[in-house]
Design an enzyme around this catalytic site. Structure first.
Site, PDB file in Angstrom:
ATOM      1  N   ASP A 103       0.841  -1.206   0.000  1.00  0.00           N
ATOM      2  CA  ASP A 103       0.000   0.000   0.000  1.00  0.00           C
ATOM      3  C   ASP A 103       0.875   1.254   0.000  1.00  0.00           C
ATOM      4  O   ASP A 103       0.650   2.172   0.779  1.00  0.00           O
ATOM      5  CB  ASP A 103      -0.937  -0.013   1.208  1.00  0.00           C
ATOM      6  CG  ASP A 103      -2.063   0.996   1.085  1.00  0.00           C
ATOM      7  OD1 ASP A 103      -2.408   1.376  -0.056  1.00  0.00           O
ATOM      8  OD2 ASP A 103      -2.594   1.418   2.126  1.00  0.00           O
ATOM      9  N   ILE A 104       1.850   1.277  -0.887  1.00  0.00           N
ATOM     10  CA  ILE A 104       2.745   2.431  -0.952  1.00  0.00           C
ATOM     11  C   ILE A 104       2.057   3.526  -1.761  1.00  0.00           C
ATOM     12  O   ILE A 104       1.693   3.324  -2.915  1.00  0.00           O
ATOM     13  CB  ILE A 104       4.095   2.053  -1.576  1.00  0.00           C
ATOM     14  CG1 ILE A 104       4.773   1.021  -0.685  1.00  0.00           C
ATOM     15  CG2 ILE A 104       4.976   3.290  -1.750  1.00  0.00           C
ATOM     16  CD1 ILE A 104       5.993   0.397  -1.277  1.00  0.00           C
TER      17      ILE A 104
END
Length: 115
Positions: A103-104
């Protein structure tokens, strides 16, 4: 300037108590200057929350959209990109077992007080 990656357990997650405990144990072993440190956790009345260190610079998205009123020159932008890459490299290659963030995004890249 230090940029750090952060994450939290999704409110909609159906993660059980055993999995949450395993996540806490794994994250408590993560120590790198470009990854926020786990300070604590809460598991109360079905709510699961991970508590990370405070980053005074806010998140990258707010800086890029002008919400903070701070302009990021190219030198600072490169330092943020390098810091983020170092944090990701640490998680992928130096932590055992490796951690894949998944979830960058700009709201998960936090900046210290130096930005």
């Amino acid at each position: 300037m230090v940029s750090k990656l952060q994450s939290k357990s999704s409110k909609d997650s159906m993660q059980g108590a055993a999995e949450f405990k395993n996540e806490i144990e794994l994250l408590s072993r993560v120590h790198h200057k470009n990854v926020v440190g786990l300070v604590g956790f809460c598991f109360d009345q079905g709510e699961q929350m991970l508590i990370y260190e405070y980053m005074a610079g806010g998140n990258l998205r707010d800086c890029l959209t002008g919400r903070t009123g701070i302009k990021l020159d190219w030198r600072r932008r490169i330092m943020i990109a390098l810091g983020s890459a170092r944090g990701i490299t640490y998680l992928h290659e130096l932590v055992s077992p490796p951690i894949i963030h998944r979830d960058i995004k700009s709201t998960n890249i936090l900046l210290d007080e130096k930005r």
